[in-house]
Design an enzyme around this catalytic site. Structure first.
Site, PDB file in Angstrom:
ATOM      1  N   ARG A   1       0.845  -1.218   0.000  1.00 11.82           N
ATOM      2  CA  ARG A   1       0.000   0.000   0.000  1.00 11.82           C
ATOM      3  C   ARG A   1       0.874   1.259   0.000  1.00 11.82           C
ATOM      4  NH1 ARG A   1      -2.799  -3.834  -0.568  1.00 11.82           N
ATOM      5  NH2 ARG A   1      -4.581  -4.490   0.693  1.00 11.82           N
TER       6      ARG A   1
ATOM      7  N   SER B   1     -10.677   0.006   3.699  1.00 13.63           N
ATOM      8  CA  SER B   1      -9.904  -0.206   4.930  1.00 13.63           C
ATOM      9  C   SER B   1      -9.358   1.127   5.421  1.00 13.63           C
ATOM     10  CB  SER B   1      -8.720  -1.128   4.673  1.00 13.63           C
ATOM     11  OG  SER B   1      -9.168  -2.319   4.086  1.00 13.63           O
TER      12      SER B   1
ATOM     13  N   GLU C   1      -4.772   4.560   6.336  1.00 14.36           N
ATOM     14  CA  GLU C   1      -4.537   4.366   4.899  1.00 14.36           C
ATOM     15  C   GLU C   1      -5.048   5.518   4.024  1.00 14.36           C
ATOM     16  OE1 GLU C   1      -5.013   0.322   3.104  1.00 14.36           O
ATOM     17  OE2 GLU C   1      -6.336   1.356   1.717  1.00 14.36           O
TER      18      GLU C   1
HETATM   19  P1  FAD Z   1      -8.775   9.380  -4.709  1.00  9.59           P
HETATM   20  O1  FAD Z   1      -9.400   8.988  -3.407  1.00  9.59           O
HETATM   21  O2  FAD Z   1      -9.493  10.341  -5.558  1.00  9.59           O
HETATM   22  O3  FAD Z   1      -7.298   9.913  -4.425  1.00  9.59           O
HETATM   23  C1  FAD Z   1      -6.432   9.172  -3.593  1.00  9.59           C
HETATM   24  C2  FAD Z   1      -5.074   9.885  -3.568  1.00  9.59           C
HETATM   25  O4  FAD Z   1      -4.475   9.842  -4.861  1.00  9.59           O
HETATM   26  C3  FAD Z   1      -5.184  11.370  -3.223  1.00  9.59           C
HETATM   27  O5  FAD Z   1      -4.029  11.722  -2.508  1.00  9.59           O
HETATM   28  C4  FAD Z   1      -5.213  12.060  -4.585  1.00  9.59           C
HETATM   29  O6  FAD Z   1      -4.696  13.378  -4.514  1.00  9.59           O
HETATM   30  C5  FAD Z   1      -4.288  11.158  -5.391  1.00  9.59           C
HETATM   31  N1  FAD Z   1      -4.613  11.064  -6.822  1.00  9.59           N
HETATM   32  C6  FAD Z   1      -5.792  10.740  -7.388  1.00  9.59           C
HETATM   33  N2  FAD Z   1      -5.667  10.672  -8.724  1.00  9.59           N
HETATM   34  C7  FAD Z   1      -4.376  10.979  -9.013  1.00  9.59           C
HETATM   35  C8  FAD Z   1      -3.605  11.092 -10.227  1.00  9.59           C
HETATM   36  N3  FAD Z   1      -4.141  10.865 -11.425  1.00  9.59           N
HETATM   37  N4  FAD Z   1      -2.308  11.435 -10.116  1.00  9.59           N
HETATM   38  C9  FAD Z   1      -1.725  11.673  -8.915  1.00  9.59           C
HETATM   39  N5  FAD Z   1      -2.397  11.599  -7.753  1.00  9.59           N
HETATM   40  C10 FAD Z   1      -3.700  11.238  -7.806  1.00  9.59           C
HETATM   41  N6  FAD Z   1      -7.749  -0.102  -2.018  1.00  9.59           N
HETATM   42  C11 FAD Z   1      -6.966  -1.190  -2.208  1.00  9.59           C
HETATM   43  O7  FAD Z   1      -5.740  -1.066  -2.350  1.00  9.59           O
HETATM   44  N7  FAD Z   1      -7.498  -2.450  -2.241  1.00  9.59           N
HETATM   45  C12 FAD Z   1      -8.819  -2.669  -2.099  1.00  9.59           C
HETATM   46  O8  FAD Z   1      -9.261  -3.808  -2.150  1.00  9.59           O
HETATM   47  C13 FAD Z   1      -9.675  -1.543  -1.871  1.00  9.59           C
HETATM   48  N8  FAD Z   1     -10.992  -1.712  -1.674  1.00  9.59           N
HETATM   49  C14 FAD Z   1     -11.782  -0.629  -1.413  1.00  9.59           C
HETATM   50  C15 FAD Z   1     -13.157  -0.842  -1.188  1.00  9.59           C
HETATM   51  C16 FAD Z   1     -13.990   0.234  -0.927  1.00  9.59           C
HETATM   52  C17 FAD Z   1     -15.469  -0.012  -0.663  1.00  9.59           C
HETATM   53  C18 FAD Z   1     -13.465   1.548  -0.916  1.00  9.59           C
HETATM   54  C19 FAD Z   1     -14.373   2.725  -0.690  1.00  9.59           C
HETATM   55  C20 FAD Z   1     -12.113   1.763  -1.145  1.00  9.59           C
HETATM   56  C21 FAD Z   1     -11.259   0.680  -1.391  1.00  9.59           C
HETATM   57  N9  FAD Z   1      -9.883   0.843  -1.619  1.00  9.59           N
HETATM   58  C22 FAD Z   1      -9.078  -0.249  -1.843  1.00  9.59           C
HETATM   59  C23 FAD Z   1      -9.278   2.191  -1.569  1.00  9.59           C
HETATM   60  C24 FAD Z   1      -9.389   2.961  -2.914  1.00  9.59           C
HETATM   61  O9  FAD Z   1     -10.461   2.496  -3.680  1.00  9.59           O
HETATM   62  C25 FAD Z   1      -8.121   2.870  -3.754  1.00  9.59           C
HETATM   63  O10 FAD Z   1      -7.014   3.352  -3.044  1.00  9.59           O
HETATM   64  C26 FAD Z   1      -8.230   3.646  -5.074  1.00  9.59           C
HETATM   65  O11 FAD Z   1      -7.099   3.409  -5.877  1.00  9.59           O
HETATM   66  C27 FAD Z   1      -8.385   5.156  -4.896  1.00  9.59           C
HETATM   67  O12 FAD Z   1      -8.690   5.709  -6.164  1.00  9.59           O
HETATM   68  P2  FAD Z   1      -9.418   7.106  -6.317  1.00  9.59           P
HETATM   69  O13 FAD Z   1      -9.440   7.451  -7.761  1.00  9.59           O
HETATM   70  O14 FAD Z   1     -10.743   7.068  -5.656  1.00  9.59           O
HETATM   71  O15 FAD Z   1      -8.430   8.038  -5.535  1.00  9.59           O
HETATM   72  P1  NAP Z   2      -9.966 -11.006   4.702  1.00 13.54           P
HETATM   73  O1  NAP Z   2     -10.029 -11.932   3.533  1.00 13.54           O
HETATM   74  O2  NAP Z   2     -11.020 -11.085   5.753  1.00 13.54           O
HETATM   75  O3  NAP Z   2      -8.538 -11.125   5.375  1.00 13.54           O
HETATM   76  C1  NAP Z   2      -8.227 -10.373   6.550  1.00 13.54           C
HETATM   77  C2  NAP Z   2      -6.818  -9.877   6.432  1.00 13.54           C
HETATM   78  O4  NAP Z   2      -5.937 -10.978   6.435  1.00 13.54           O
HETATM   79  C3  NAP Z   2      -6.650  -9.135   5.152  1.00 13.54           C
HETATM   80  O5  NAP Z   2      -6.408  -7.826   5.522  1.00 13.54           O
HETATM   81  C4  NAP Z   2      -5.469  -9.789   4.447  1.00 13.54           C
HETATM   82  O6  NAP Z   2      -4.361  -8.921   4.275  1.00 13.54           O
HETATM   83  C5  NAP Z   2      -4.998 -10.877   5.381  1.00 13.54           C
HETATM   84  N1  NAP Z   2      -4.937 -12.159   4.648  1.00 13.54           N
HETATM   85  C6  NAP Z   2      -5.960 -13.009   4.371  1.00 13.54           C
HETATM   86  N2  NAP Z   2      -5.493 -14.103   3.743  1.00 13.54           N
HETATM   87  C7  NAP Z   2      -4.159 -13.936   3.611  1.00 13.54           C
HETATM   88  C8  NAP Z   2      -3.121 -14.724   3.038  1.00 13.54           C
HETATM   89  N3  NAP Z   2      -3.366 -15.927   2.491  1.00 13.54           N
HETATM   90  N4  NAP Z   2      -1.861 -14.218   3.060  1.00 13.54           N
HETATM   91  C9  NAP Z   2      -1.605 -13.047   3.611  1.00 13.54           C
HETATM   92  N5  NAP Z   2      -2.541 -12.256   4.158  1.00 13.54           N
HETATM   93  C10 NAP Z   2      -3.805 -12.688   4.170  1.00 13.54           C
HETATM   94  O7  NAP Z   2      -9.903  -9.489   4.167  1.00 13.54           O
HETATM   95  P2  NAP Z   2     -11.045  -8.559   3.608  1.00 13.54           P
HETATM   96  O8  NAP Z   2     -11.163  -7.392   4.479  1.00 13.54           O
HETATM   97  O9  NAP Z   2     -12.276  -9.339   3.258  1.00 13.54           O
HETATM   98  O10 NAP Z   2     -10.388  -8.028   2.254  1.00 13.54           O
HETATM   99  C11 NAP Z   2     -10.110  -8.920   1.204  1.00 13.54           C
HETATM  100  C12 NAP Z   2      -8.997  -8.353   0.326  1.00 13.54           C
HETATM  101  O11 NAP Z   2      -9.415  -7.101  -0.231  1.00 13.54           O
HETATM  102  C13 NAP Z   2      -7.719  -8.076   1.125  1.00 13.54           C
HETATM  103  O12 NAP Z   2      -6.610  -8.357   0.305  1.00 13.54           O
HETATM  104  C14 NAP Z   2      -7.812  -6.594   1.409  1.00 13.54           C
HETATM  105  O13 NAP Z   2      -6.545  -5.980   1.507  1.00 13.54           O
HETATM  106  C15 NAP Z   2      -8.562  -6.059   0.189  1.00 13.54           C
HETATM  107  N6  NAP Z   2      -9.348  -4.870   0.573  1.00 13.54           N
HETATM  108  C16 NAP Z   2      -8.689  -3.697   0.710  1.00 13.54           C
HETATM  109  C17 NAP Z   2      -9.387  -2.547   1.051  1.00 13.54           C
HETATM  110  C18 NAP Z   2      -8.680  -1.221   1.150  1.00 13.54           C
HETATM  111  O14 NAP Z   2      -9.327  -0.205   1.241  1.00 13.54           O
HETATM  112  N7  NAP Z   2      -7.372  -1.194   1.139  1.00 13.54           N
HETATM  113  C19 NAP Z   2     -10.754  -2.599   1.272  1.00 13.54           C
HETATM  114  C20 NAP Z   2     -11.381  -3.828   1.150  1.00 13.54           C
HETATM  115  C21 NAP Z   2     -10.686  -4.971   0.800  1.00 13.54           C
HETATM  116  P3  NAP Z   2      -4.171  -7.885   3.043  1.00 13.54           P
HETATM  117  O15 NAP Z   2      -5.131  -6.787   3.316  1.00 13.54           O
HETATM  118  O16 NAP Z   2      -2.766  -7.488   3.199  1.00 13.54           O
HETATM  119  O17 NAP Z   2      -4.458  -8.599   1.782  1.00 13.54           O
END
Ligand code: FAD
Ligand code: NAP
Length: 339
Positions: free
Chosen positions: A166, A239, A335
């Site tokens: 991340r 998250s 995050e």
């Molecule tokens: P924004 O929220 O609009 O911006 C995020 C940051 O990036 C800000 O600092 C902004 O200034 C900057 N930015 C935006 N666009 C640009 C650009 N073109 N150039 C430079 N900077 C820029 N994240 C995960 O990693 N894994 C997941 O599984 C995941 N699941 C999610 C589920 C839900 C329900 C939600 C709400 C979020 C989730 N996220 C997850 C977080 C998020 O969706 C991601 O980080 C996504 O990439 C953000 O994109 P955005 O366009 O909405 O960014």
């Molecule tokens: P989950 O499957 O309930 O798992 C809980 C946590 O355990 C996750 O955070 C995941 O880490 C870790 N995990 C599970 N299995 C693993 C494995 N085999 N090896 C290493 N780590 C493991 O998680 P969840 O909340 O439903 O999310 C599912 C996936 O979507 C995850 O990868 C999560 O990161 C991603 N997600 C991200 C966001 C976001 O905003 N960043 C939001 C929703 C979902 P990791 O998170 O490191 O994978």
């Protein structure tokens, strides 16, 4: 088309937390030329600029002074296919999930585990988005970004981006790089990642023994829809905390007190703890104060029940952070990007 500047705009619909703050001005840039024009105008007018995509990784804690520049550029193109990986380039404003679906429809594999992540292509490298054992760094080919300090365009390779969990170079130089196009190296031969969480089990339940990349995408979409709140119905930014990395010794010590500790050893010797598990153990799951709360099914997700302010969500996050630190000696890192 000339630049449309919208004055005094509510940003409620432009961030998935649904926080109702105002921006002095908003520009939705549909082309690279409009992005450059908006930045030049902001520079000459002395307006600070906040770049947003889908607003799904933001927490807005107050009104935004200056200019909000929403990246809405569109376009997907195939750059190369000569027997090796297929290089696909997308404009920064492409919605991420639509882009993933487009690549799957072309018979390309690599992004299926990243299905249904909100936001735009251009923001994806910011935190090296990841889910279900895959991060964009695994299929990343390159990107082009504007250096807002020098005004020059620069191409980045995988090594240049310093992707981590991340994390990326872009996150460490906030406001400097505006990502314009991102390129991915995808494959016509699927190398599926099924051994993470409930993915394989879900496919088995569906009677699928030899899944395609599209099957994996559909399974992940169904798992995500069950577990995660839809921002259209309940404000959230996914998250709220990263999973912390601790030393193996610290994980062993914690396991003595908490035998159920959810921990995943990492290649470098550290151990990744599930932040959601720590928060749940501390009793925060389902907590609500006013309109700010912790989701009832997923404690890693903070939610806005309607009219929470960004400051209230932030206060709740600080309380959880302090509580987890005092109970487990682990500091959770937030995050979303705070403004
Ligand atoms: P924004 O929220 O609009 O911006 C995020 C940051 O990036 C800000 O600092 C902004 O200034 C900057 N930015 C935006 N666009 C640009 C650009 N073109 N150039 C430079 N900077 C820029 N994240 C995960 O990693 N894994 C997941 O599984 C995941 N699941 C999610 C589920 C839900 C329900 C939600 C709400 C979020 C989730 N996220 C997850 C977080 C998020 O969706 C991601 O980080 C996504 O990439 C953000 O994109 P955005 O366009 O909405 O960014
Ligand atoms: P989950 O499957 O309930 O798992 C809980 C946590 O355990 C996750 O955070 C995941 O880490 C870790 N995990 C599970 N299995 C693993 C494995 N085999 N090896 C290493 N780590 C493991 O998680 P969840 O909340 O439903 O999310 C599912 C996936 O979507 C995850 O990868 C999560 O990161 C991603 N997600 C991200 C966001 C976001 O905003 N960043 C939001 C929703 C979902 P990791 O998170 O490191 O994978």
């Amino acid at each position: 088309m000339s630049l449309q500047i919208q004055p005094a705009v509510s940003l409620k619909g432009l961030n998935t937390f649904g926080i109702d703050v105002r921006a002095d001005r908003l520009v939705e840039a549909q082309s690279q030329a409009q992005i450059l024009e908006a930045l030049a105008l902001a520079e000459s007018s002395g307006w600070p600029v906040l770049v947003v995509g889908g607003g799904s990784n933001l927490l807005l804690t107050g009104d935004v002074h200056g200019l909000v520049l929403r990246i809405a550029t569109r376009g997907i193109r195939q750059l190369a296919e000569d027997g090796g990986p297929v290089i696909i380039e997308a404009e920064a404003g492409e919605p991420w999930h639509g882009f993933v679906q487009h690549t799957l429809a072309q018979g390309l594999s690599g992004l299926e585990n990243l299905s249904l992540i909100p936001g735009t292509v251009g923001a994806a490298p910011m935190q090296n988005i990841g889910a279900y054992g895959v991060e964009i760094k695994d299929v990343f080919h390159g990107l082009t970004a504007l250096d807002r300090h020098s005004g020059e365009l620069r191409d980045f390779t995988l090594a240049d981006c310093a992707f981590g969990y991340r994390d990326s170079l872009f996150k460490h130089e906030p406001g400097r790089w505006l990502i314009l196009q991102v390129r991915f190296a995808l494959s016509r031969q699927s190398q599926l990642h099924l051994d993470y969480g409930p993915v394989r089990q879900r496919l088995t339940e569906q009677g699928i023994s030899a899944p395609t990349a599209s099957d994996v995408s559909a399974a992940i979409c169904s798992i995500r829809r069950e577990k995660l709140p839809d921002p259209a119905e309940l404000g959230n930014a996914g998250s709220f905390f990263k999973n912390p990395l601790v030393s193996a010794n610290q994980a062993d010590a914690l396991r003595l007190d908490y035998p159920g500790l959810v921990a995943y050893p990492q290649a470098g010797g550290e151990v990744k703890l599930a932040a959601g598990w720590l928060i749940e153990q501390a009793g925060w799951k389902g907590f609500r104060e006013g309109d700010a709360g912790v989701h009832r099914l997923q404690s890693l997700v903070l939610v806005n029940y309607g009219n929470a302010t960004g400051a209230q969500i932030h206060q709740l996050a600080l309380r959880i952070q302090a509580d987890i630190h005092s109970r487990f000696g682990v500091l959770l890192e937030m995050e979303p990007n705070l403004y």
